[in-house]
Motif scaffolding. Structure first.
Motif, mmCIF file in Angstrom:
data_model
loop_
_atom_site.group_PDB
_atom_site.id
_atom_site.type_symbol
_atom_site.label_atom_id
_atom_site.label_comp_id
_atom_site.label_asym_id
_atom_site.label_seq_id
_atom_site.Cartn_x
_atom_site.Cartn_y
_atom_site.Cartn_z
ATOM 1 N N ILE A 200 24.760 27.826 12.280
ATOM 2 C CA ILE A 200 24.541 29.215 11.835
ATOM 3 C C ILE A 200 25.650 29.544 10.842
ATOM 4 O O ILE A 200 26.820 29.676 11.232
ATOM 5 N N PRO A 201 25.324 29.687 9.552
ATOM 6 C CA PRO A 201 26.377 29.726 8.537
ATOM 7 C C PRO A 201 27.391 30.854 8.717
ATOM 8 O O PRO A 201 28.547 30.704 8.326
ATOM 9 N N TRP A 202 26.981 31.989 9.296
ATOM 10 C CA TRP A 202 27.914 33.122 9.390
ATOM 11 C C TRP A 202 28.631 33.178 10.736
ATOM 12 O O TRP A 202 29.505 34.018 10.921
ATOM 13 N N ALA A 203 28.250 32.322 11.679
ATOM 14 C CA ALA A 203 28.800 32.471 13.035
ATOM 15 C C ALA A 203 30.260 32.041 13.066
ATOM 16 O O ALA A 203 30.621 30.963 12.587
ATOM 17 N N GLN A 204 31.091 32.901 13.624
ATOM 18 C CA GLN A 204 32.499 32.587 13.774
ATOM 19 C C GLN A 204 32.765 32.347 15.256
ATOM 20 O O GLN A 204 31.918 32.659 16.093
ATOM 21 N N ASP A 205 33.940 31.820 15.569
ATOM 22 C CA ASP A 205 34.284 31.666 16.966
ATOM 23 C C ASP A 205 35.142 32.853 17.360
ATOM 24 O O ASP A 205 36.357 32.824 17.246
ATOM 25 N N GLY A 206 34.491 33.932 17.737
ATOM 26 C CA GLY A 206 35.209 35.155 18.078
ATOM 27 C C GLY A 206 34.757 36.309 17.201
ATOM 28 O O GLY A 206 34.013 36.112 16.229
ATOM 29 N N ALA A 207 35.225 37.498 17.558
ATOM 30 C CA ALA A 207 34.824 38.695 16.814
ATOM 31 C C ALA A 207 35.392 38.666 15.399
ATOM 32 O O ALA A 207 36.378 37.980 15.120
ATOM 33 N N ASP A 208 34.767 39.430 14.516
ATOM 34 C CA ASP A 208 35.203 39.468 13.124
ATOM 35 C C ASP A 208 36.590 40.125 13.040
ATOM 36 O O ASP A 208 36.791 41.228 13.558
ATOM 37 N N PRO A 209 37.560 39.465 12.368
ATOM 38 C CA PRO A 209 38.912 40.050 12.285
ATOM 39 C C PRO A 209 38.911 41.446 11.660
ATOM 40 O O PRO A 209 39.725 42.297 12.054
ATOM 41 N N ALA A 210 37.986 41.714 10.725
ATOM 42 C CA ALA A 210 37.962 43.048 10.096
ATOM 43 C C ALA A 210 37.566 44.124 11.102
ATOM 44 O O ALA A 210 38.002 45.275 10.997
ATOM 45 N N VAL A 211 36.769 43.749 12.099
ATOM 46 C CA VAL A 211 36.383 44.699 13.149
ATOM 47 C C VAL A 211 37.540 44.866 14.133
ATOM 48 O O VAL A 211 37.907 45.992 14.504
ATOM 49 N N LEU A 212 38.143 43.740 14.529
ATOM 50 C CA LEU A 212 39.248 43.821 15.503
ATOM 51 C C LEU A 212 40.410 44.642 14.947
ATOM 52 O O LEU A 212 40.976 45.495 15.639
ATOM 53 N N ASP A 213 40.759 44.407 13.667
ATOM 54 C CA ASP A 213 41.861 45.178 13.043
ATOM 55 C C ASP A 213 41.544 46.666 13.043
ATOM 56 O O ASP A 213 42.399 47.499 13.302
#
Ligand SMILES: C[S@@+](CC[C@H](N)C(=O)[O-])C[C@H]1O[C@@H](n2cnc3c(N)ncnc32)[C@H](O)[C@@H]1O
Length: 242
Positions: free
Chosen positions: A41-54
């Protein structure tokens, strides 16, 4: 003998569905054919998006309550992170395989996972949320349905509710016009549609532009008190961006 599965050609799959008039039809076969392999899945990251967490760490403004919704939640990492932080979370995606995958991936997360189409939102979701989180769903949609999607995203917010958008912008209209997607970077002027659904812009933050003429942007909107989700000019309105 075991044979390696061939990776899905995402652009070809999207093009095939777009030509057949199904602008969101390619997501389900993509998730289904990944067979649980996140790297497919090209957009899948391992964890939440850093821009959301920040943003959650230091929000631009304080949401009026704790009800959050994640639009186009994919594998659900953003939704699970919100739930861990104490939010009451609904998360939806148009792909049933994605929603099943998110549920399996986050078995302990207190999230109301739903299969739903932002282009045909269930009425009971409208105007219900104190925080609406949309990460890169709109640039994964072709131009023909984007105004509709952005307008609907804005209408999920309750009065005084915030809408957090993480998107890919093109630094000029020519880059957006020539880009072969998905994703298709948004021209900054497109964001005006959120105003059309009654929102006020609180902040636009972005990193330096990449060499390819795109930039990841984080935009915070708010539905003002006294402007219910049913108000606004509707999709396609060309209100100037503030
Ligand atoms: C580019 S992915 C981003 C996924 C996730 N937000 C992330 O950042 O990992 C776009 C997601 O939106 C979902 N999606 C596309 N069209 C949608 C629609 N009309 N309604 C709801 N979800 C949609 C797709 O299935 C996909 O999971």
């Amino acid at each position: 003998m075991l044979r390696r599965r061939r990776p899905v050609d995402v652009r070809a799959l999207a093009a095939e569905h777009l030509e057949a008039g199904r602008p969101t039809g390619w997501f389900e076969p993509l998730y289904a054919r990944a067979f649980g392999d996140r790297t497919a899945i090209p957009w899948a990251q391992d964890g939440a998006d850093p821009a959301v967490l920040d943003w959650l760490d230091a929000p631009v403004a304080t949401p009026p309550g704790d009800r959050a919704v994640v639009v186009g939640c994919g594998l659900g990492d953003d939704a699970a992170a919100l739930a861990r932080l104490g939010w009451t979370v609904t998360a939806f995606d148009v792909s049933p395989s994605a929603v099943r995958w998110a549920r399996r991936r986050h078995p302990k997360a207190a999230v109301d996972w739903q299969v739903a189409d932002v282009l045909d939102l269930p009425a009971d979701l409208l105007g219900r949320f104190d925080l609406v989180v949309e990460v890169r769903t709109v640039p994964s949609l072709p131009g023909v349905v984007r105004d509709h999607a952005m307008d609907a995203i804005g209408r999920l917010a309750a009065e005084r509710g915030l809408v957090l958008v993480v998107t890919l912008l093109a630094t000029d209209a020519e880059v957006a016009r020539r880009w072969v997607g998905p994703p298709w970077p948004q021209a900054p002027s497109e964001l005006a549609v959120y105003r059309g659904s009654g929102l006020t812009r609180l902040a636009l933050e972005h990193a330096p532009a990449d060499d390819d003429g795109t930039v990841t942007a984080r935009v915070t909107w708010q539905r003002p008190a006294g402007v219910p989700a049913t108000d606004g000019a509707g999709p396609g309105s060309a209100l100037p961006i503030v």
